[in-house]
Design a protein around this motif. Sequence first.
Motif, PDB file in Angstrom:
ATOM      1  N   GLN A   8      -7.663   0.663  -5.757  1.00 30.46           N
ATOM      2  CA  GLN A   8      -7.880   1.838  -4.907  1.00 30.46           C
ATOM      3  C   GLN A   8      -8.081   1.437  -3.453  1.00 30.46           C
ATOM      4  O   GLN A   8      -8.853   0.530  -3.158  1.00 30.46           O
ATOM      5  N   GLY A   9      -7.422   2.152  -2.567  1.00 26.04           N
ATOM      6  CA  GLY A   9      -7.779   2.068  -1.161  1.00 26.04           C
ATOM      7  C   GLY A   9      -8.970   2.972  -0.921  1.00 26.04           C
ATOM      8  O   GLY A   9      -9.441   3.654  -1.837  1.00 26.04           O
ATOM      9  N   PHE A  10      -9.504   2.933   0.309  1.00 26.73           N
ATOM     10  CA  PHE A  10     -10.454   3.935   0.799  1.00 26.73           C
ATOM     11  C   PHE A  10     -11.875   3.788   0.268  1.00 26.73           C
ATOM     12  O   PHE A  10     -12.804   4.222   0.899  1.00 26.73           O
ATOM     13  N   VAL A  65      -2.155  -1.309  -3.524  1.00 30.16           N
ATOM     14  CA  VAL A  65      -3.317  -0.519  -3.098  1.00 30.16           C
ATOM     15  C   VAL A  65      -2.855   0.929  -2.962  1.00 30.16           C
ATOM     16  O   VAL A  65      -1.881   1.203  -2.263  1.00 30.16           O
ATOM     17  N   SER A  89      -8.134  -0.786   3.850  1.00 32.08           N
ATOM     18  CA  SER A  89      -8.488  -1.507   2.617  1.00 32.08           C
ATOM     19  C   SER A  89      -7.416  -2.536   2.297  1.00 32.08           C
ATOM     20  O   SER A  89      -7.717  -3.686   1.957  1.00 32.08           O
ATOM     21  N   LYS A 109       0.849  -1.201   0.000  1.00 34.81           N
ATOM     22  CA  LYS A 109       0.000   0.000   0.000  1.00 34.81           C
ATOM     23  C   LYS A 109       0.883   1.248   0.000  1.00 34.81           C
ATOM     24  O   LYS A 109       1.849   1.351   0.762  1.00 34.81           O
ATOM     25  N   SER A 132      -4.823   5.561  -9.076  1.00 28.12           N
ATOM     26  CA  SER A 132      -4.670   4.160  -9.511  1.00 28.12           C
ATOM     27  C   SER A 132      -4.547   4.091 -11.033  1.00 28.12           C
ATOM     28  O   SER A 132      -3.758   3.291 -11.568  1.00 28.12           O
ATOM     29  N   SER A 162      -7.176   3.838   3.439  1.00 28.09           N
ATOM     30  CA  SER A 162      -6.486   2.956   2.483  1.00 28.09           C
ATOM     31  C   SER A 162      -5.662   1.870   3.171  1.00 28.09           C
ATOM     32  O   SER A 162      -5.525   0.766   2.641  1.00 28.09           O
ATOM     33  N   GLU A 186      -8.538   8.449  -5.478  1.00 27.38           N
ATOM     34  CA  GLU A 186      -7.969   7.108  -5.666  1.00 27.38           C
ATOM     35  C   GLU A 186      -8.176   6.633  -7.114  1.00 27.38           C
ATOM     36  O   GLU A 186      -7.376   5.856  -7.634  1.00 27.38           O
ATOM     37  N   SER A 191      -3.465   5.190  -2.299  1.00 25.47           N
ATOM     38  CA  SER A 191      -4.239   6.343  -1.807  1.00 25.47           C
ATOM     39  C   SER A 191      -4.290   7.368  -2.931  1.00 25.47           C
ATOM     40  O   SER A 191      -3.587   7.233  -3.931  1.00 25.47           O
TER      41      SER A 191
END
Length: 460
Positions: A192-194, A44, A214, A15, A133, A211, A129, A46
């Motif tokens: 994508q996180g979050f 992953v 995630s 991440k 990404s 994130s 995100e 942010s």
Amino acid sequence: MNSKNFASQSITIAKFGGTSLADFHTMLRCAHIVKKDTSNRLVVVSASAGVTNYLVRLSKKNVSVKEQALIIAEISVIQFNITQHFTSKIKEPLNIEVHNLLNILSHYAHSQFNQYSAKTADKVLSFGEMFSSTIFTKVLQSIGVVCEYFDVQQVMKTNSYFGKAIVDEQLLKIACQQLLLPSLMNTVFVTQGFIGQDKLGNTTTLGRGGSDYSAALLAEALNGNRLAIWTDVVGIFTTDPKITSQAKAIKEISFGEAREMATLGAKILHPATLAPAMRNDISVFVGSSKEPEKGGTHIKHQVDYTPTYRSISHKREQTLVTIRSVTVLQQSTFLAKVFIILAKYELSADLVTTNEFSVALAFDNSENTIPTLLISTVVENLQEFFEVTVEHNLSLIAVIGNDLNNTKGIGQSVFGKINEINIRFISHGASTNNVCLLVKDKDTNQVIESLHDSLFSYMT
Ligand code: ADP
Ligand code: ASP
Ligand code: MG
């Protein structure tokens, strides 16, 4: 590679936080971290630094069309400053993608202006995100990593509690095993996180800083072996290194200690991050994407050294509500009455101290936690029966350690150096792992520096 080989392959979920993805050069550094270790299978991301803060402003009620345009222009500067570094073959189609995302974002911002909804607010928040990404996938491909963009909303199924959605871990697991795992050894996925998605297909978000969480949930769902959190500092420190340059990096820390730190405000990890890793014995590493060669912190079940004092965390924007019984109620009746009112509003206090006729309750009033309105509603209800005082702008400072209930000299070590400060609240005894204080917000840094000096100066 077929699924038989998964057992022997180590899977790392990597991440990268906002500062790590702030511009093209920081993104490139992250891409090299991914490439260097072939166990990195899922990335992953942010939003790039600052973007979610702009989106938060954009998602609010009554943002004028002019202000919306200004915010969107700021966001596009950040994104196009990154894409301009690609060769034209990559840049041209990528810029079209970014433009399309910006157009959709502006559409949602306009509809938010016409009719505000928490649902649209989450949609707006998710764009950071989406941009990062999309762009980071291209950065990885440009250095020869076989990778694909993956829309996390296909797997991160949540309820519809916009702003702080709860993930359905079972659905996540099933979807990850079906959609990600079969190809994971052939391609690195960037996601994508979050953000997540509710049953109706609406975009949801998991709360600021989500994130990390995630990534931990995805690591669990994929039976990952390792979760690597790449950020802007070389691991977890004895306190926030932005507050004191005396903060020391910690090489190894137990899950329990790190979780306590995160829960009590250490921004380095979202508070929910460690639970999935603990449940599944996933090793967690925290390091700096700027200086990966410096190593970082390993979070483990068992560590060789569990010091009495491990770290100091803090949380700003705390509210202290002190309630006094005006009639001579018995203490049990008094406390019961107070807590029934809290339960009616589903409001829980983080810290509580009490004596016979009064009780003081500390609430986390920071962004994305307890809304000020809820606290004032509860206070109004309490005032029907009791005398109530409310103090805002406090900071919670937590000294975190081990076996603190059985340690002599805590009074001297913790309070000895801060006797100039007005401490509004002390909580010690309920947990063996922390001593918590509330002080005025303006005193926060001074208290942390003094405590750090007192508790950690022995460390080299
Ligand atoms: P990211 O964008 O990578 O998720 P965050 O800003 O959320 O990064 O978290 C990293 C920041 O956490 C650091 O820059 C540091 O200021 C802060 N922080 C707070 N407490 C600690 C701690 N105990 N150790 C390290 N960093 C901490
Ligand atoms: N971009 C989101 C935020 O700024 C999530 C994250 O960075 O973890 O809160
Ligand atoms: Mg973070």
